[in-house]
Enzyme design. Structure first.
Site, mmCIF file in Angstrom:
data_model
loop_
_atom_site.group_PDB
_atom_site.id
_atom_site.type_symbol
_atom_site.label_atom_id
_atom_site.label_comp_id
_atom_site.label_asym_id
_atom_site.label_seq_id
_atom_site.Cartn_x
_atom_site.Cartn_y
_atom_site.Cartn_z
ATOM 1 N N CYS A 90 -11.145 0.822 -28.120
ATOM 2 C CA CYS A 90 -9.960 1.562 -28.561
ATOM 3 C C CYS A 90 -9.723 2.706 -27.581
ATOM 4 O O CYS A 90 -10.563 3.605 -27.463
ATOM 5 C CB CYS A 90 -10.156 2.095 -29.979
ATOM 6 S SG CYS A 90 -8.711 2.956 -30.649
ATOM 7 N N CYS A 253 -1.039 3.584 -26.716
ATOM 8 C CA CYS A 253 -2.098 2.592 -26.910
ATOM 9 C C CYS A 253 -2.860 2.331 -25.605
ATOM 10 O O CYS A 253 -2.299 1.788 -24.649
ATOM 11 C CB CYS A 253 -1.541 1.285 -27.471
ATOM 12 S SG CYS A 253 -2.840 0.113 -27.940
#
Length: 337
Positions: A90, A253
């Site tokens: 992530c 992201c």
């Protein structure tokens, strides 16, 4: 009886939440973070559900645990948790975790301003800038990224034919560019994205095999990246990333930017050394770069991959203590459809 108390530092990376859990860590079995991720999912996933879902979290919530290093050369390890599961990697979570950890003295780097971190997807390297007690920016050198499938036609019920690519940047992404059935994120509302994303993901995941060539536990399409016109003149591209059941990433992201750069590199739109400023659905930005190009040997042959970097910022905004007790009927969270 299941009961746990967890102290947390809450932050956001360019608008998307990161909840760093600083106590209550379960003892995970395994040598690598990939093995420990599997152990967490098998025996301790109630912690993720309790901390990420309502009423203690929400649809966009994501977080992390810091563990001791798995490798001799690393400073620490990170286990990522969010509503969609326990991710291999992530990017926004790394930026937020590093920011909160350095500002609160939870990691002591071997070299000031640099970190080597073990994550389930492999090992990453981080550079951070600090002014007084605040971390002002974080640049992560991500795991290798590559284009897995290109120019695939999906027959999406209710929408029609959609031409997509699938790319890996730490997670597998369906990438949808503007076309006849999709005018671009600048023309779609958040509700449009939330409606079509799970349908597109399900169709793509059933049609296409996505198994990481070096770690078969990293598999399946988990995210959808919709593209369109940026809001800012200095952005090279814009996206709305869908994850979980009902989440649109408020940040650009990190793994999605890595996957997007791998796709653009494979199609000849980026080359070694190029930078790529990526914009989120709310207008925040990450600066990506194609740092290196490598050949990776796999059981099916050599795959050309990029080594991307992602630079961004995060802000810590709170600290809390959360209790999960199974005498609460909503101890392990819920979602509202």
């Amino acid at each position: 009886m299941i009961k746990g108390t967890f102290f947390c530092i809450d932050a956001h990376t360019c608008g998307n939440p990161v909840r760093l859990v600083t106590s209550g860590h379960p003892n995970l079995q395994g040598v690598t973070m990939s093995e420990k991720r599997q152990n967490f999912l098998q025996y301790h996933d109630w912690i993720r559900r309790g901390l990420m879902f309502e009423p203690r979290g929400h649809d966009m919530m994501s977080g992390a645990f810091i563990y001791p290093p798995c490798s001799e050369n690393s400073d620490a390890s990170i286990l990522f948790i969010e509503t969609s599961g326990c991710l291999p990697m992530c990017g926004h979570g790394t930026i937020g975790t590093v920011t909160a950890a350095i500002e609160n003295g939870l990691i002591t780097p071997k070299v000031k301003g640099q970190l080597t971190l073990d994550v389930p997807a492999g090992q990453i390297h981080v550079e951070y800038q600090q002014k007084d007690s605040k971390v002002t920016s974080v640049k992560l050198h991500n795991v290798a990224a590559y284009l897995a499938h290109q120019n695939v036609v999906l027959n999406v019920p209710g929408l029609g034919e959609l031409y997509v690519d699938v790319s890996y940047g730490g997670n597998y992404y369906v990438i949808v560019e503007p076309q006849a059935k999709f005018p671009g994120i600048d023309q779609w509302s958040a509700s449009d994205i939330l409606h079509w994303s799970p349908i597109v993901r399900a169709v793509a995941d059933e049609l296409l095999e996505c198994i990481h060539p070096q770690d078969p536990t990293v598999n399946g399409i988990t995210h959808v990246l919709w593209t369109g016109k940026p809001q800012k003149q200095d952005s090279d591209g814009a996206n709305a990333v869908f994850y979980g059941d009902k989440a649109i990433d408020r940040s650009p992201c990190g793994t999605g930017t890595s996957a997007r750069m791998a796709q653009l590199f494979a199609k000849g739109h980026l080359t070694l050394g190029d930078s790529f400023t990526h914009e989120s659905y709310i207008g925040s930005q990450f600066i990506g770069k194609v740092e290196d190009v490598i050949d990776v040997n796999t059981p099916t042959g050599v795959i050309k991959m990029i080594k991307p970097s992602i630079a961004g910022w995060a802000k810590v905004y709170g600290k809390n203590c959360i209790t999960i007790d199974d005498d609460d009927p909503y101890a392990f969270g819920f979602t509202v459809n």
